[in-house]
Design an enzyme around this catalytic site. Structure first.
Site, PDB file in Angstrom:
ATOM      1  N   GLN A 212      -7.452   6.366  -3.495  1.00 41.98           N
ATOM      2  CA  GLN A 212      -8.050   6.673  -2.196  1.00 41.98           C
ATOM      3  C   GLN A 212      -9.562   6.761  -2.377  1.00 41.98           C
ATOM      4  O   GLN A 212     -10.068   7.659  -3.059  1.00 41.98           O
ATOM      5  CB  GLN A 212      -7.490   7.981  -1.659  1.00 41.98           C
ATOM      6  CG  GLN A 212      -5.960   8.011  -1.615  1.00 41.98           C
ATOM      7  CD  GLN A 212      -5.376   7.111  -0.538  1.00 41.98           C
ATOM      8  OE1 GLN A 212      -5.401   7.449   0.651  1.00 41.98           O
ATOM      9  NE2 GLN A 212      -4.842   5.975  -0.944  1.00 41.98           N
ATOM     10  N   ALA A 253      -3.855  13.289   7.889  1.00 41.32           N
ATOM     11  CA  ALA A 253      -3.680  12.302   6.822  1.00 41.32           C
ATOM     12  C   ALA A 253      -4.895  11.380   6.707  1.00 41.32           C
ATOM     13  O   ALA A 253      -5.832  11.431   7.508  1.00 41.32           O
ATOM     14  CB  ALA A 253      -2.416  11.491   7.074  1.00 41.32           C
ATOM     15  N   HIS A 254      -4.849  10.504   5.707  1.00 38.96           N
ATOM     16  CA  HIS A 254      -5.993   9.640   5.432  1.00 38.96           C
ATOM     17  C   HIS A 254      -6.298   8.681   6.591  1.00 38.96           C
ATOM     18  O   HIS A 254      -5.411   8.204   7.278  1.00 38.96           O
ATOM     19  CB  HIS A 254      -5.808   8.856   4.126  1.00 38.96           C
ATOM     20  CG  HIS A 254      -4.587   7.983   4.070  1.00 38.96           C
ATOM     21  ND1 HIS A 254      -4.084   7.500   2.893  1.00 38.96           N
ATOM     22  CD2 HIS A 254      -3.769   7.499   5.030  1.00 38.96           C
ATOM     23  CE1 HIS A 254      -3.034   6.749   3.125  1.00 38.96           C
ATOM     24  NE2 HIS A 254      -2.816   6.722   4.417  1.00 38.96           N
ATOM     25  N   ASN A 255      -7.594   8.466   6.803  1.00 34.16           N
ATOM     26  CA  ASN A 255      -8.132   7.525   7.797  1.00 34.16           C
ATOM     27  C   ASN A 255      -7.978   7.983   9.240  1.00 34.16           C
ATOM     28  O   ASN A 255      -8.313   7.229  10.165  1.00 34.16           O
ATOM     29  CB  ASN A 255      -7.496   6.124   7.670  1.00 34.16           C
ATOM     30  CG  ASN A 255      -7.556   5.556   6.275  1.00 34.16           C
ATOM     31  OD1 ASN A 255      -8.501   5.811   5.541  1.00 34.16           O
ATOM     32  ND2 ASN A 255      -6.544   4.800   5.891  1.00 34.16           N
TER      33      ASN A 255
END
Length: 350
Positions: A212, A253-255
């Site tokens: 990531q 969560a990511h993004n």
């Protein structure tokens, strides 16, 4: 663009080497002015990539981004070759996300950063602003910057390269890494910001972690409740918009991108790459799947399961979440059916 404050590339890899480490096949013929010895080290999303960048296309929702991308190299599956624009070298495999993860691991083998012994709680290269108070047990790692008149609670860890704006209050036992935090932000005890997102390729040969390489951006005047978690982006950033309020135990969560003034009540969970507009409200325990667009001013009821995009200003409820009027109508109909006598239900069936 990968932020060099947080990530260091081990060195450029040729197209041939990328193929070897990832197990992906080079599609021939290559674009003009490119050979198997052409080298690449930068990584970017399809929409942000330049001819010197490596990217990934594995979700048809981003087909338009793929077809307009300026990336130099792209990992994808065999079925997508015919969709590719001219000028992109393709590395294809049955599991492009797995191949992409292996390539990123070769380029950025220490995405989580290095641990090293510290002789003092604050690294010599860290910058701590005038009037800032650090309680007992606070750790500030190399090249981190904390602004003026901040308050950092006991046993909190500020990771390498993190930037914190003026007049920010951070409670006890907080960890922050890979993040840029604005001014007048309030972060309550136990919050986790900037850890790696839940990014891995599922494969029968074994799961492969996808490094990531994004950041977390917390804009000015945000408040984040106790034990909330905000994962950093995979390539693009996770963003919490100005003035937003996150209750305890919220999971981002990511993004994920939150617009201005969003309100997320306790135990809301938002999966990767979903975008919320301005002033969206999600009530307690609502769950939102990934890669959705939630319009400005949308409202999501408690324990709703959101599985589709929500237009601007719409209120939804239920699981799967549907417009409020439809939910109320269905509930009323179900109640009438349940309250019928056995004789009435039998008559209806006949």
């Amino acid at each position: 663009m990968i932020d060099p404050r947080f990530y260091k590339c081990s060195g450029a890899l040729s197209l041939k080497k990328l193929s070897e480490v990832s197990g992906a096949e080079i599609v021939m013929p290559l674009p003009l002015n490119m050979t198997e010895d052409s080298a690449f080290e930068n990584v970017a999303t399809l929409e942000d990539a330049t001819p010197s960048d490596i990217s990934l296309f594995h979700n048809l929702k981003y087909r338009n981004d793929f077809q307009s991308s300026k990336a130099g190299v792209c990992f994808t599956q065999h079925a997508a070759v015919e969709l590719a624009p001219k000028g992109i070298a393709l590395l294809v495999s049955d599991s492009p996300q797995r191949s992409f993860g292996l390539a990123l691991a070769a380029l950025y083998p220490q995405a989580e950063g290095q641990m090293s012994s510290m002789t003092s709680p604050a690294h010599p290269t860290a910058q701590i602003g005038e009037g800032t108070i650090l309680e007992y047990g606070v750790v500030v790692k190399e090249k981190a910057r904390i602004g003026k008149h901040c308050r950092i609670g006991a046993n909190t860890v500020i990771g390498a390269g993190v930037d914190i704006g003026n007049h920010t209050w951070i409670g006890q036992n907080v960890t922050i890494s890979h993040a840029i935090i604005g001014c007048r932000v309030v972060i309550y005890p136990g919050v986790r910001i900037g850890q790696a997102g839940f990014g891995f390729a599922m494969d029968k040969r074994g799961f492969v972690t996808v490094p990531q390489l994004g950041r977390v951006i917390i804009e000015d005047d945000v408040e984040i409740g106790s034990n909330a978690t905000i994962d950093r982006g995979s390539l693009r950033d996770t963003i919490i918009g100005q003035g937003s309020r996150l209750d305890n135990l919220v999971m981002i969560a990511h993004n994920v991108v939150l617009g201005k003034g969003c309100v997320l009540v306790a135990q809301v969970g938002i999966a990767g790459s979903t975008r919320l507009g301005n002033y969206v409200i999600a009530a307690g325990q609502a769950g939102i799947i990934g890669h959705l667009d939630i319009g400005n001013g949308a409202r999501i009821g408690a324990q709703s399961g959101v599985m589709r995009d929500i237009p601007e200003g719409e209120t939804v409820l239920g699981s799967p979440a549907i417009p409020l009027k439809d939910f109320m109508r269905q509930t009323a109909t179900l109640n009438r059916m349940v309250k019928r006598s056995p004789a009435e239900r039998k008559k209806t069936r006949e």
